[in-house]
Design an enzyme around this catalytic site. Sequence first.
Site, PDB file in Angstrom:
ATOM      1  CG  HIS A 228      -2.001  -1.013   1.109  1.00  0.00           C
ATOM      2  ND1 HIS A 228      -2.644  -1.394   2.312  1.00  0.00           N
ATOM      3  CD2 HIS A 228      -2.375  -1.895   0.256  1.00  0.00           C
ATOM      4  CE1 HIS A 228      -3.546  -2.406   1.796  1.00  0.00           C
ATOM      5  NE2 HIS A 228      -3.400  -2.761   0.350  1.00  0.00           N
TER       6      HIS A 228
ATOM      7  CB  CYS B  47       4.488  13.569 -10.126  1.00  0.00           C
ATOM      8  SG  CYS B  47       3.753  14.784 -11.298  1.00  0.00           S
TER       9      CYS B  47
ATOM     10  CG  ASN C 272      -5.802  -9.869  14.465  1.00  0.00           C
ATOM     11  OD1 ASN C 272      -5.050  -9.043  14.078  1.00  0.00           O
ATOM     12  ND2 ASN C 272      -6.801  -9.570  15.048  1.00  0.00           N
TER      13      ASN C 272
END
Length: 247
Positions: A114, A122, A208
């Site tokens: 990501h 740009c 988790n």
Amino acid sequence: MHQDYFPPGIVVLTGAGISKESGIDTFRDPDGLWNRVNLEDVATLEGWHRDKKKVLDFYNEARGLFRAAQVAPNAAHDALARLEAKYGGDVTIVTQNIDPLHEMAGSKNVIHMHGREGEVRCMKCGTVFPSDADLSPQSVCPKCGTVGELRPNIVWFGEQPMHLDEIYAALDKCGLFIAIGTSGQVYPAAGFVLHVRRRPRVRTVELNLEPTENQPLFEEHIYGPATRIVPPYVERLLAEGWKPGGW
Ligand code: NAD
């Protein structure tokens, strides 16, 4: 050498939960940065076209908080760096995080699907370059000179994640897939566990804070804060090692 006699790759998918104990909010923290804004406004292309200043101000603020917090890798990042250094086969970290904590801990083989903090792109010419400077709609691209098209090099909702070919190549060779601190709600990362399970003998583990919606897709589950559960899990892996025929 036949593949069965060589330790298979390990792919570790990490999410915001692994950096939580380093002081970086996850998406789901009730008081977190992300809950103070509308994601549609600051993390989508539509939001960018609607109000560039709002988007850039948000990331400028996030970067400021990040710097002020002087975040450092925690015991979970450290343990994964140790896994890469000590394991006999490839260890690939595929992270959804934009923070640099895996690299700061010493991991070498890290893919930021990501994007990453500290890089700017740009929108006009596509050039990516390192920059910690605040951006505004008046910022000028140093390559093509266009005004107002510089943005953080971060994947927004609705955009294609980066390095997918490399990621699927690692997934297709791995014998162990570990997901750490990710809610399993953002695709395609949430689908990686199903992708690896199409091959026989791939072990899948979820680490988790609490069970996620994807929990039934994993064979093994360990729940608790990452700094408490990841280091002993890594030590166990290194101690048991991989043997021809499986984990
Ligand atoms: P998420 O916020 O949706 O889920 C985080 C998960 O981590 C939850 O399941 C939560 O239970 C778990 N968790 C919370 N604290 C934990 C702890 N101490 N130990 C272990 N687990 C813990 O995050 P996600 O799945 O990574 O996906 C959302 C998106 O958030 C990603 O695209 C990512 O780019 C972005 N994001 C990144 C950062 C960062 O760079 N550190 C921070 C926030 C959001």
